[in-house]
Write an enzyme that holds these catalytic residues in place. Structure first.
Site, short mmCIF file in Angstrom:
data_model
loop_
_atom_site.label_atom_id
_atom_site.label_comp_id
_atom_site.label_asym_id
_atom_site.label_seq_id
_atom_site.Cartn_x
_atom_site.Cartn_y
_atom_site.Cartn_z
CD GLU A 14 -5.44 24.12 18.76
OE1 GLU A 14 -6.31 24.82 18.21
OE2 GLU A 14 -4.56 23.53 18.11
CB CYS A 62 -11.62 23.22 22.25
SG CYS A 62 -10.02 22.87 21.49
CB CYS A 65 -10.02 18.86 22.94
SG CYS A 65 -9.96 20.54 23.61
CG HIS A 69 -14.77 21.02 26.08
ND1 HIS A 69 -14.55 21.34 27.40
CD2 HIS A 69 -13.61 21.30 25.43
CE1 HIS A 69 -13.32 21.79 27.55
NE2 HIS A 69 -12.72 21.78 26.37
NE ARG A 481 -5.02 21.26 24.33
CZ ARG A 481 -5.52 20.70 23.22
NH1 ARG A 481 -6.51 19.83 23.32
NH2 ARG A 481 -5.04 21.00 22.04
CB SER A 504 -5.54 25.35 29.49
OG SER A 504 -4.95 24.44 28.57
CB CYS A 548 -6.69 23.98 25.01
SG CYS A 548 -8.22 24.10 24.06
CB CYS A 551 -9.00 27.88 20.72
SG CYS A 551 -9.34 26.17 21.22
#
Length: 572
Positions: A14, A62, A65, A69, A481, A504, A548, A551
């Site tokens: 992503e 994102c 996901c 968030h 993640r 990430s 991720c 993205c």
């Protein structure tokens, strides 16, 4: 003589990620640099807005996901305002988390990561009857592994090959020397890849039962949830239960079995073992299933020492930008975080391309700034987050929901617990995380039903925002993640500052001022690459983290109308 290998973009992730490594004469990585090449910017966009809208904006970080968030944005504001949502809302949010983890982890392994392990072309030469027999080595009731079904899978994929185009399976390094599956094992994995395309739809529908849709569910608000009629409807509750069991069946009979198969086949493959990356592991409690209890607990392990699990001290979290494209390089706590861009670009050097020609090449300025990702640190240390950290920390703490599942997997796979600290271990722990949810995720469902039967139908807490007061709050939790945190400050009724420190960011961080690497870079050091023109080993390691990387979701009007404009001054 050393060589520089550039992989850009890293595909099947992503977002936008670039990896550069330096290898020696033996093709062993001696230096590694990973950087995001796209700026997210949503923390800037949300400033000055009503904090109750933050979740809807943050979920645009994102396209996969989104719920992570969304929930984080809502709960950070709840923490700031001192709001405690009703139990029904808490449990419903957990049920939505079940759906997200099901969808995310299954899709990651099969659609994004599987081709790092499964040689699709090899599967076409498999004996379907031997493959059917092979499947029983990993499961008493194998999923979609009958000889007739496997033959139909071969026939479908062979049509792509005969047309000279592998379609969704194109651009992989088939025949690479680090592949370890037999043709029959490859065919089993390929069958489950195709089955997952169907199962992910069911997982998305599972989210939509209480979230209205997936991606971008709409039922969370500051204070609780809005899906009141759904949790009070026996039909909707029954729909959730049915779809949960369907996905859980795939997890138990396909996903679990495939990872056991991979563990046995790849247990001695050097490119996926003994490479934990950063040995400092952090996870945070998540999946609340009652008033006070969580499926997964919190903790930090330092230097890979499983004998001691430390509690989090939030004051020790900082982010710095020595090698990130931002102006302020100082190590700042997220409440004080800044994100004013300072894009300095790439360097140009003469390099030899695949055709042996000397060409100008854009490369990272590794002595300067080379990523849009900051360097989060905990007491000055890089941390690894994600399913590996979550499972290892909870195993070390003796979590009653985790230990039996891990022990059974290690027995089935024939591996010691130390083997989990690796690329192979990251793939295994992602499965084990969702296996725990498949096994225990309905505790929240059952408690929700019992709470409603007791007469409690409350779904949202009352509150007010005093425009004369200043607030600050955060969400810290575990998402697919890894450990995610959102930090907000509210003044005069609007957002003054917002920082999202995403999983990430921890794992893909560039080097800090002291030269300490994030986990992506650390796990690549010492890696031997069999073929520099086919760096499957690099891609497999990076994919194991499920990156991720900025993205952010984009919205457009098909008639060309402007929907909004934001000036972010990226200094380009």
């Amino acid at each position: 003589m050393s060589e520089r290998i550039v992989v850009d973009p890293i595909t099947r992730i992503e977002g936008h990620l670039r990896v550069e490594v330096i290898v020696d004469d033996n093709n062993v990585v001696t230096e590694a640099y990973t950087g995001s090449t796209l700026w997210r910017g949503l923390e800037t966009i949300v400033k000055g807005r009503d904090p109750r809208d933050a979740g809807l904006f943050m979920q645009r970080i994102c396209g996969v996901c989104t719920y992570s968030h969304y929930k984080a944005g809502v709960m950070a504001v709840e923490d700031a305002l001192g709001i405690k949502p009703p139990l029904n809302a808490i449990l419903t949010r957990t049920l939505m988390s079940n759906a997200l983890f099901f969808h995310d982890h299954c899709v990651h392994f099969y659609q994004l990561h599987a081709l790092d392990w499964v040689d699709v072309v090899s599967a076409l030469s498999a004996d379907v009857f031997k493959a059917q027999e092979e499947a029983f080595k990993y499961c008493e009731t194998p999923y979609a592994c009958g000889a007739d079904h496997l033959k139909s899978v071969q026939d479908r994929v062979r049509k792509f090959v005969e047309k000279g185009n592998l379609g969704p399976f194109a651009n992989a390094y088939y025949g690479h020397p680090t592949y370890r599956f037999t043709p029959e094992q490859n065919l089993i994995g390929l069958s489950h890849y195709l089955e997952c395309l169907r199962i992910q739809r069911t997982a998305a529908e599972l989210m939509a039962v209480f979230g209205a849709k997936q991606p971008h569910p709409q039922s969370l608000v500051v204070g609780g949830i809005t899906s009141v009629m759904d949790i009070l409807s026996p039909a909707r509750l029954g729909e959730y239960l049915t779809k949960f069991k369907e996905v859980a069946d795939f997890v138990n009979r396909a996903y679990y079995s495939d990872i056991v198969m991979a563990a046995r086949a790849y247990g001695n493959e050097p490119s996926v073992t003994n490479d934990v990356g950063t040995p400092n592991l952090w996870t945070h409690q998540e999946f609340q299933y009652s008033k006070n209890d969580f499926l997964f607990g919190s903790g930090i392990i330092l230097n890979g020492d499983l004998s001691k699990v430390y509690d989090l001290d939030e004051s020790k979290i900082t982010e710095e930008a020595t090698h990130a494209w931002y102006k302020n390089d100082a190590a700042l706590h997220p409440y004080e975080g800044e994100q004013e861009p300072n894009y300095t670009g790439f360097k140009t050097e003469k390099t030899i391309n695949a055709q042996g020609e000397m060409v100008d090449t854009k490369i990272f300025d590794t002595k300067g700034k080379y990523s849009w990702i900051k360097a989060p640190r905990y007491d000055g240390k890089p941390l690894q987050v994600g399913p590996l950290a979550n499972i290892v920390v909870n195993y070390a703490k003796g979590n009653k929901f985790v230990v039996p599942i891990v022990d059974q997997f290690l027995k089935d796979a024939g591996l010691p617990v130390e083997a989990v600290l690796s690329t192979l271990g990251r793939a295994a722990c992602r499965m084990l995380e969702v296996k725990a949810i498949a096994t225990h995720g309905l505790m929240a469902f059952n408690n929700l039903v019992e709470n409603i039967k007791s007469g409690d139908t409350e779904t949202c807490a009352k509150y007010k925002i005093d425009h004369k007061k200043e607030y600050k709050g955060r969400y810290i939790g575990n998402v697919p993640r890894g450990t995610l945190s959102h930090w907000c400050r509210i003044e005069k009724g609007v957002i003054k500052n917002w920082q999202a420190v995403v999983p990430s960011t921890w794992n893909a961080s560039p080097k800090d001022k002291d030269g300490k690497m994030g986990s992506y870079e650390a796990c690549l050091i010492g890696l031997k690459i069999a073929d520099l023109k086919q760096p499957l080993e690099i891609i497999r390691k990076i994919h194991s983290y499920d990156p991720c990387i900025a993205c952010a979701v984009h919205v457009m009007d098909t008639k060309g109308n402007e929907l909004g404009a934001y000036k972010v001054n990226p200094n380009i």
